[in-house]
Write a protein that holds these residues in place. Sequence first.
Motif, PDB file in Angstrom:
ATOM      1  N   PHE B  31     -20.839  -6.629  19.953  1.00  0.00           N
ATOM      2  CA  PHE B  31     -21.411  -6.175  18.688  1.00  0.00           C
ATOM      3  C   PHE B  31     -20.913  -4.796  18.257  1.00  0.00           C
ATOM      4  O   PHE B  31     -21.257  -4.332  17.178  1.00  0.00           O
ATOM      5  N   GLY B  32     -20.133  -4.123  19.119  1.00  0.00           N
ATOM      6  CA  GLY B  32     -19.631  -2.806  18.749  1.00  0.00           C
ATOM      7  C   GLY B  32     -20.691  -1.718  18.747  1.00  0.00           C
ATOM      8  O   GLY B  32     -20.624  -0.781  17.970  1.00  0.00           O
ATOM      9  N   VAL B  33     -21.695  -1.862  19.602  1.00  0.00           N
ATOM     10  CA  VAL B  33     -22.701  -0.796  19.728  1.00  0.00           C
ATOM     11  C   VAL B  33     -22.644  -0.241  21.154  1.00  0.00           C
ATOM     12  O   VAL B  33     -22.093  -0.875  22.043  1.00  0.00           O
ATOM     13  N   GLY B  34     -23.206   0.937  21.347  1.00  0.00           N
ATOM     14  CA  GLY B  34     -23.130   1.589  22.649  1.00  0.00           C
ATOM     15  C   GLY B  34     -23.946   0.893  23.720  1.00  0.00           C
ATOM     16  O   GLY B  34     -23.606   0.903  24.885  1.00  0.00           O
ATOM     17  N   GLY B  35     -25.047   0.280  23.322  1.00  0.00           N
ATOM     18  CA  GLY B  35     -25.870  -0.450  24.282  1.00  0.00           C
ATOM     19  C   GLY B  35     -26.980   0.378  24.894  1.00  0.00           C
ATOM     20  O   GLY B  35     -27.745  -0.120  25.702  1.00  0.00           O
ATOM     21  N   GLY B  36     -27.082   1.647  24.506  1.00  0.00           N
ATOM     22  CA  GLY B  36     -28.144   2.494  25.041  1.00  0.00           C
ATOM     23  C   GLY B  36     -29.526   1.962  24.714  1.00  0.00           C
ATOM     24  O   GLY B  36     -30.442   2.053  25.512  1.00  0.00           O
ATOM     25  N   PHE B  37     -29.663   1.359  23.527  1.00  0.00           N
ATOM     26  CA  PHE B  37     -30.984   0.860  23.126  1.00  0.00           C
ATOM     27  C   PHE B  37     -31.421  -0.339  23.957  1.00  0.00           C
ATOM     28  O   PHE B  37     -32.579  -0.712  23.949  1.00  0.00           O
ATOM     29  N   LEU B  38     -30.484  -0.949  24.681  1.00  0.00           N
ATOM     30  CA  LEU B  38     -30.856  -2.048  25.585  1.00  0.00           C
ATOM     31  C   LEU B  38     -31.022  -1.538  27.015  1.00  0.00           C
ATOM     32  O   LEU B  38     -31.926  -1.955  27.730  1.00  0.00           O
ATOM     33  N   ILE B  39     -30.131  -0.616  27.413  1.00  0.00           N
ATOM     34  CA  ILE B  39     -30.158  -0.113  28.796  1.00  0.00           C
ATOM     35  C   ILE B  39     -31.472   0.603  29.104  1.00  0.00           C
ATOM     36  O   ILE B  39     -32.114   0.326  30.116  1.00  0.00           O
ATOM     37  N   THR B  40     -31.876   1.510  28.226  1.00  0.00           N
ATOM     38  CA  THR B  40     -33.067   2.307  28.530  1.00  0.00           C
ATOM     39  C   THR B  40     -34.321   1.437  28.688  1.00  0.00           C
ATOM     40  O   THR B  40     -35.008   1.559  29.701  1.00  0.00           O
ATOM     41  N   PRO B  41     -34.630   0.520  27.745  1.00  0.00           N
ATOM     42  CA  PRO B  41     -35.794  -0.341  27.977  1.00  0.00           C
ATOM     43  C   PRO B  41     -35.647  -1.213  29.224  1.00  0.00           C
ATOM     44  O   PRO B  41     -36.611  -1.388  29.966  1.00  0.00           O
ATOM     45  N   LEU B  42     -34.439  -1.713  29.482  1.00  0.00           N
ATOM     46  CA  LEU B  42     -34.241  -2.542  30.683  1.00  0.00           C
ATOM     47  C   LEU B  42     -34.545  -1.741  31.941  1.00  0.00           C
ATOM     48  O   LEU B  42     -35.181  -2.246  32.866  1.00  0.00           O
ATOM     49  N   LEU B  43     -34.098  -0.499  31.969  1.00  0.00           N
ATOM     50  CA  LEU B  43     -34.374   0.356  33.129  1.00  0.00           C
ATOM     51  C   LEU B  43     -35.875   0.592  33.269  1.00  0.00           C
ATOM     52  O   LEU B  43     -36.404   0.607  34.373  1.00  0.00           O
ATOM     53  N   ILE B  44     -36.553   0.758  32.134  1.00  0.00           N
ATOM     54  CA  ILE B  44     -38.003   0.974  32.189  1.00  0.00           C
ATOM     55  C   ILE B  44     -38.696  -0.290  32.706  1.00  0.00           C
ATOM     56  O   ILE B  44     -39.585  -0.219  33.541  1.00  0.00           O
ATOM     57  N   PHE B  45     -38.229  -1.465  32.241  1.00  0.00           N
ATOM     58  CA  PHE B  45     -38.801  -2.721  32.758  1.00  0.00           C
ATOM     59  C   PHE B  45     -38.554  -2.834  34.258  1.00  0.00           C
ATOM     60  O   PHE B  45     -39.304  -3.470  34.980  1.00  0.00           O
ATOM     61  N   TYR B  46     -37.462  -2.227  34.730  1.00  0.00           N
ATOM     62  CA  TYR B  46     -37.095  -2.297  36.156  1.00  0.00           C
ATOM     63  C   TYR B  46     -37.744  -1.161  36.951  1.00  0.00           C
ATOM     64  O   TYR B  46     -37.310  -0.825  38.046  1.00  0.00           O
ATOM     65  N   ASN B  47     -38.794  -0.561  36.356  1.00  0.00           N
ATOM     66  CA  ASN B  47     -39.616   0.456  37.039  1.00  0.00           C
ATOM     67  C   ASN B  47     -38.940   1.791  37.277  1.00  0.00           C
ATOM     68  O   ASN B  47     -39.384   2.577  38.109  1.00  0.00           O
ATOM     69  N   ILE B  48     -37.842   2.054  36.578  1.00  0.00           N
ATOM     70  CA  ILE B  48     -37.262   3.399  36.642  1.00  0.00           C
ATOM     71  C   ILE B  48     -38.155   4.271  35.751  1.00  0.00           C
ATOM     72  O   ILE B  48     -38.490   3.860  34.648  1.00  0.00           O
ATOM     73  N   PRO B  49     -38.560   5.454  36.218  1.00  0.00           N
ATOM     74  CA  PRO B  49     -39.414   6.296  35.371  1.00  0.00           C
ATOM     75  C   PRO B  49     -38.751   6.556  34.008  1.00  0.00           C
ATOM     76  O   PRO B  49     -37.547   6.834  33.961  1.00  0.00           O
ATOM     77  N   PRO B  50     -39.501   6.445  32.907  1.00  0.00           N
ATOM     78  CA  PRO B  50     -38.906   6.586  31.574  1.00  0.00           C
ATOM     79  C   PRO B  50     -38.071   7.846  31.381  1.00  0.00           C
ATOM     80  O   PRO B  50     -37.010   7.787  30.766  1.00  0.00           O
ATOM     81  N   ALA B  51     -38.525   8.975  31.931  1.00  0.00           N
ATOM     82  CA  ALA B  51     -37.765  10.217  31.748  1.00  0.00           C
ATOM     83  C   ALA B  51     -36.364  10.088  32.335  1.00  0.00           C
ATOM     84  O   ALA B  51     -35.384  10.579  31.760  1.00  0.00           O
ATOM     85  N   ILE B  52     -36.251   9.409  33.465  1.00  0.00           N
ATOM     86  CA  ILE B  52     -34.953   9.242  34.117  1.00  0.00           C
ATOM     87  C   ILE B  52     -34.136   8.163  33.409  1.00  0.00           C
ATOM     88  O   ILE B  52     -32.925   8.301  33.237  1.00  0.00           O
ATOM     89  N   ALA B  53     -34.823   7.117  32.956  1.00  0.00           N
ATOM     90  CA  ALA B  53     -34.130   6.050  32.218  1.00  0.00           C
ATOM     91  C   ALA B  53     -33.467   6.615  30.964  1.00  0.00           C
ATOM     92  O   ALA B  53     -32.325   6.270  30.640  1.00  0.00           O
ATOM     93  N   VAL B  54     -34.156   7.507  30.270  1.00  0.00           N
ATOM     94  CA  VAL B  54     -33.635   8.075  29.024  1.00  0.00           C
ATOM     95  C   VAL B  54     -32.413   8.950  29.297  1.00  0.00           C
ATOM     96  O   VAL B  54     -31.358   8.785  28.690  1.00  0.00           O
ATOM     97  N   ALA B  55     -32.542   9.880  30.250  1.00  0.00           N
ATOM     98  CA  ALA B  55     -31.448  10.814  30.523  1.00  0.00           C
ATOM     99  C   ALA B  55     -30.228  10.082  31.081  1.00  0.00           C
ATOM    100  O   ALA B  55     -29.089  10.369  30.715  1.00  0.00           O
ATOM    101  N   THR B  56     -30.481   9.101  31.960  1.00  0.00           N
ATOM    102  CA  THR B  56     -29.382   8.360  32.557  1.00  0.00           C
ATOM    103  C   THR B  56     -28.749   7.410  31.541  1.00  0.00           C
ATOM    104  O   THR B  56     -27.546   7.192  31.553  1.00  0.00           O
TER     105      THR B  56
END
Lengths: 263, 307
Positions: B31-56
């Motif tokens: 789709f030509g997008v960076g994919g950050g909008f999918l990675i961060t929620p996926l990480l949060i669903f995978y129990n990574i703390p939101p603050a770390i999911a966002v920065a990473t």
Amino acid sequence: MAGMRAFAAAIPLSMLFAISPATAQTPPTESIQIGLSTDAISITAGFSGADLTIFGSLENPDPLVARQGRYDVVVVLEGPPRPVVVRRKDRVLGVWINLDSETFENVPVSYSVATTRPLQDIAEPAKYKQLSLGAQNLYLKPADETDSPATIEEFTAALRERKAATGLYSENVGGVQFLSQNLFRATVRLAPNVPVGTHKARAFLFKSGMFVKESSAQLEIRKSGFEQSVFRVAHDYSFLYGVFAISLAMLTGWLGRIIFRKD
Amino acid sequence: MGIYLPIAEISVNVFVLLAMGAAVGFLSGMFGVGGGFLITPLLIFYNIPPAIAVATGANQVIASSFSGALSHFKRGTLDFKLGGVLLAGGIVGSTAGIYVFALLRRLGQLDLFISLLYVVLLGTVGGLMLVESVNALRASRSGAAPVLKKSGQHNWIHRLPFKMRFRASKLFVSVIPVLGLGAGIGFLSSIMGVGGGFIMVPALIYLLKVPTNVVIGTSLFQIIFTSAYTTLVHATTNQTVDVILAFLLMAGGVAGAQYGAKAGQRLRGEQLRALLAMLVLAVAIRLAVDLFVTPPNLYSLSAAGLN
């Protein structure tokens, strides 16, 4: 059986000899000592929890009390104290939002207890409150003591419950075993997420439900290996770490394009 | 195979993260997008703390946008001047975002705010895209030629002062909306851990009338720097960037992106946009459900004194 009796009989006899000249009238009070085989533990990246064994001894035990099993020992491994905020979610327009909170000062990050018997069988509950002993009796000081007692109580209970649920506060009933009349072994649990820092091992001696003596030792828990180095660099050299993270991302992006190029 | 994440301080499965990176990379390439909008929620669903999911997430976005921008640079579809002005706004927005991030974290409202922003933004963008692509699909099925907006068309944005010429984009426009757009994206980048391509691309096309062929390259170019800046500031102020986590995601991501780009060429534009819209909406709905469902634990603990 006969051997046992002979052994048990031999001890008071020898003790009698040792102490008789000075303190014949007042028997010496019991005391407790614990020893750690090391003053620091390194846990590696794959650490998934462990049992820590602490050895200790009773000094000058009364053999009669010991034989009747009226000595009880409670061993605690207490993590470094940190301030903690407990938050409660409430529903606002259908959405769950953190609303009320209560801050507590100096809450031990972890608190593992090992006992000879269930705590309620050892002494009166008031005794534990007084000693601030046991995950349920540990005194947690609210930062703002003007809050209503009901609120403080509610959040204190929630704090204990959350800590227990994550395995940081644990109780190992029967975790202290007497190997002989003097010697005991305590097994306390280290949770997989045990915090690094200076932990304090404390042993409490009870005699027929009465608190007699306490002894303590310090234990340093640190993480070792590659992951710990990363953690340390991230905190101590955060700017360089950030630059490294960016460079790594660019390098990966560039290499990925070369390796997997499809156009 | 388990691996311990040094900053997130939890053990995770390497293959889950590689697969997550590859799947998101595939979609982002397609789709030509960076994919950050999918990675961060996926990480949060995978129990990574939101603050770390966002920065990473911000760190991971650098890799995919750098890789993408390189190929656009080679093809000459990158407007450095426009990218530079967007970036100037981006740095300001990002700085403000980091400040708000730290403030919300202290107030205990960070997780809620991140979720709300995701739900609102993804819901809006996904909804608009779905409507637009379904209309386009219907129009093409009925045989009518798709109605394209002419690039010469002007709106209120083109009447603003401080005009500047962007040669590569064939554009003569005020710098105010460009800086504003950059700042808005920078703000979202630091709070949501996204590059912001999913907002930047439609905004450049529809608001600024930038020719579509330079939009993606230019957007990716500015995202590299905004997310690099975000990563650096998160690393220094919050220590929430986990390089191990980021590297696993990137490694999967860059591989997936190249295959995704190839797969994307076989699909038609409207179909692609309709699929992306549904994906975006699905993430928004999933996050929205979490806001309304009674959480298993009403109480949460966090370290006090995070100033």
